[in-house]
Design an enzyme around this catalytic site. Sequence first.
Site, PDB file in Angstrom:
ATOM      1  CE1 TYR A 142      29.407  35.501 -32.033  1.00 51.54           C
ATOM      2  CE2 TYR A 142      31.532  34.664 -32.773  1.00 51.54           C
ATOM      3  CZ  TYR A 142      30.387  35.416 -33.004  1.00 51.54           C
ATOM      4  OH  TYR A 142      30.221  36.055 -34.210  1.00 51.54           O
ATOM      5  CB  SER A 202      31.870  33.392 -36.343  1.00 48.85           C
ATOM      6  OG  SER A 202      33.090  33.869 -35.776  1.00 48.85           O
TER       7      SER A 202
HETATM    8  N1  NAP Z   1      31.321  41.930 -36.179  1.00 51.52           N
HETATM    9  C1  NAP Z   1      32.102  40.901 -36.422  1.00 51.52           C
HETATM   10  O1  NAP Z   1      33.343  41.005 -36.410  1.00 51.52           O
HETATM   11  C2  NAP Z   1      31.492  39.561 -36.758  1.00 51.52           C
HETATM   12  C3  NAP Z   1      32.364  38.530 -37.177  1.00 51.52           C
HETATM   13  C4  NAP Z   1      31.837  37.296 -37.504  1.00 51.52           C
HETATM   14  C5  NAP Z   1      30.490  37.086 -37.405  1.00 51.52           C
HETATM   15  N2  NAP Z   1      29.663  38.098 -36.982  1.00 51.52           N
HETATM   16  C6  NAP Z   1      28.230  37.815 -36.915  1.00 51.52           C
HETATM   17  O2  NAP Z   1      27.540  38.750 -37.704  1.00 51.52           O
HETATM   18  C7  NAP Z   1      26.226  38.940 -37.191  1.00 51.52           C
HETATM   19  C8  NAP Z   1      25.968  40.426 -37.006  1.00 51.52           C
HETATM   20  O3  NAP Z   1      26.895  40.921 -36.066  1.00 51.52           O
HETATM   21  P1  NAP Z   1      27.245  42.478 -35.887  1.00 51.52           P
HETATM   22  O4  NAP Z   1      28.699  42.549 -35.664  1.00 51.52           O
HETATM   23  O5  NAP Z   1      26.604  43.272 -36.966  1.00 51.52           O
HETATM   24  O6  NAP Z   1      26.543  42.746 -34.467  1.00 51.52           O
HETATM   25  P2  NAP Z   1      25.631  43.952 -33.913  1.00 51.52           P
HETATM   26  O7  NAP Z   1      26.011  45.232 -34.528  1.00 51.52           O
HETATM   27  O8  NAP Z   1      25.676  43.804 -32.437  1.00 51.52           O
HETATM   28  O9  NAP Z   1      24.173  43.586 -34.464  1.00 51.52           O
HETATM   29  C9  NAP Z   1      23.509  42.442 -33.987  1.00 51.52           C
HETATM   30  C10 NAP Z   1      22.079  42.494 -34.473  1.00 51.52           C
HETATM   31  O10 NAP Z   1      21.400  41.320 -33.965  1.00 51.52           O
HETATM   32  C11 NAP Z   1      20.190  41.729 -33.338  1.00 51.52           C
HETATM   33  N3  NAP Z   1      19.782  40.803 -32.287  1.00 51.52           N
HETATM   34  C12 NAP Z   1      20.457  40.432 -31.179  1.00 51.52           C
HETATM   35  N4  NAP Z   1      19.716  39.598 -30.429  1.00 51.52           N
HETATM   36  C13 NAP Z   1      18.541  39.434 -31.095  1.00 51.52           C
HETATM   37  C14 NAP Z   1      17.359  38.708 -30.831  1.00 51.52           C
HETATM   38  N5  NAP Z   1      17.221  37.954 -29.715  1.00 51.52           N
HETATM   39  N6  NAP Z   1      16.351  38.758 -31.725  1.00 51.52           N
HETATM   40  C15 NAP Z   1      16.455  39.513 -32.849  1.00 51.52           C
HETATM   41  N7  NAP Z   1      17.552  40.236 -33.155  1.00 51.52           N
HETATM   42  C16 NAP Z   1      18.577  40.193 -32.283  1.00 51.52           C
HETATM   43  C17 NAP Z   1      20.492  43.125 -32.793  1.00 51.52           C
HETATM   44  O11 NAP Z   1      19.308  43.899 -32.578  1.00 51.52           O
HETATM   45  P3  NAP Z   1      18.508  43.966 -31.192  1.00 51.52           P
HETATM   46  O12 NAP Z   1      19.523  43.899 -30.088  1.00 51.52           O
HETATM   47  O13 NAP Z   1      17.775  45.256 -31.297  1.00 51.52           O
HETATM   48  O14 NAP Z   1      17.576  42.792 -31.216  1.00 51.52           O
HETATM   49  C18 NAP Z   1      21.318  43.704 -33.942  1.00 51.52           C
HETATM   50  O15 NAP Z   1      20.468  44.214 -34.942  1.00 51.52           O
HETATM   51  C19 NAP Z   1      26.164  38.127 -35.893  1.00 51.52           C
HETATM   52  O16 NAP Z   1      25.576  36.862 -36.159  1.00 51.52           O
HETATM   53  C20 NAP Z   1      27.610  37.947 -35.541  1.00 51.52           C
HETATM   54  O17 NAP Z   1      27.837  36.816 -34.719  1.00 51.52           O
HETATM   55  C21 NAP Z   1      30.133  39.310 -36.654  1.00 51.52           C
END
Ligand code: NAP
Length: 244
Positions: A156, A143
């Site tokens: 975070y 991130s």
């Molecule tokens: N969205 C953004 O703007 C953004 C920006 C920079 C980086 N990121 C990074 O991108 C990645 C994906 O984010 P997203 O925005 O797509 O979030 P999201 O839609 O909330 O998806 C997160 C995923 O992680 C899984 N997860 C959470 N806790 C878990 C655990 N203990 N074990 C296994 N799976 C787990 C969730 O499934 P379950 O809850 O069912 O386990 C879900 O499939 C993350 O690492 C996030 O920090 C996101």
Amino acid sequence: MGATGTLAGKVAVVTGGGRGIGAAIAGGLAAAGARVCVAARSMAEIETTAAAIGTDALALPVDVTDAASVAALYQGVVARAGGIDILFVNAGVSLDQAKVEASDPALFERTIAVNLTGAYHCARLAIPHMRARGGGRMVIIGSGMGHNSLNGHAAYSCSKAAVWMLVRILANELRGDGISVNELVPGPVRTAMTAGTLDSGGVIGSPVEWVKQPEDVVPLAVMLAGYPGTGPTGQSFSLMRRTV
Ligand SMILES: NC(=O)c1ccc[n+]([C@@H]2O[C@H](COP(=O)([O-])OP(=O)(O)OC[C@H]3O[C@@H](n4cnc5c(N)ncnc54)[C@H](OP(=O)(O)O)[C@@H]3O)[C@@H](O)[C@H]2O)c1
């Protein structure tokens, strides 16, 4: 007829593949020819994602905070698909609600457990499987907040800053094994994680920023997964439009 595309013959695991960025990346890897396993805790979400990809896709449960669960995931993938070539360490949470003084230590610990310790388990336990295939590609989703500070997001930001260090250490340690390890920084993406935050006018909603849909992350993800030869390693690739 077997799959065609730049990732034909490769097996890819995407943690957090049930929704958001992970689901989009899983779809992109499959479209490029990989056999994909999506993994997360919510079975309904990973089964829906796998079904949308096609009959070849696997949906296996994992809690990345639990090393035994990660090991069982990889055993399941190897049993069904024959090995692991590509890993996207994508599962993550964003739980910060307050500046450090007013913050909840339990949320800090939970964020580190998922984003950092979870990444460690996923990367560490994938190494022997990739070595058995003669090499591999790990991409850890970092991130911009791991490269820059943002008030109110200590857990975070610290977890993602540490993940960027983990990428560089792994890349150096695995240099002789044909396993590349890189960071992909998505910048702001509309997902469940960011719902209600991207339009609030804060730093993350800055007009100079590129606010994306999950699909916008796919081209870079596929490029890193299939880079010819050894490719880059220990590097951070960002889709942000501001300096991190
Ligand atoms: N969205 C953004 O703007 C953004 C920006 C920079 C980086 N990121 C990074 O991108 C990645 C994906 O984010 P997203 O925005 O797509 O979030 P999201 O839609 O909330 O998806 C997160 C995923 O992680 C899984 N997860 C959470 N806790 C878990 C655990 N203990 N074990 C296994 N799976 C787990 C969730 O499934 P379950 O809850 O069912 O386990 C879900 O499939 C993350 O690492 C996030 O920090 C996101």
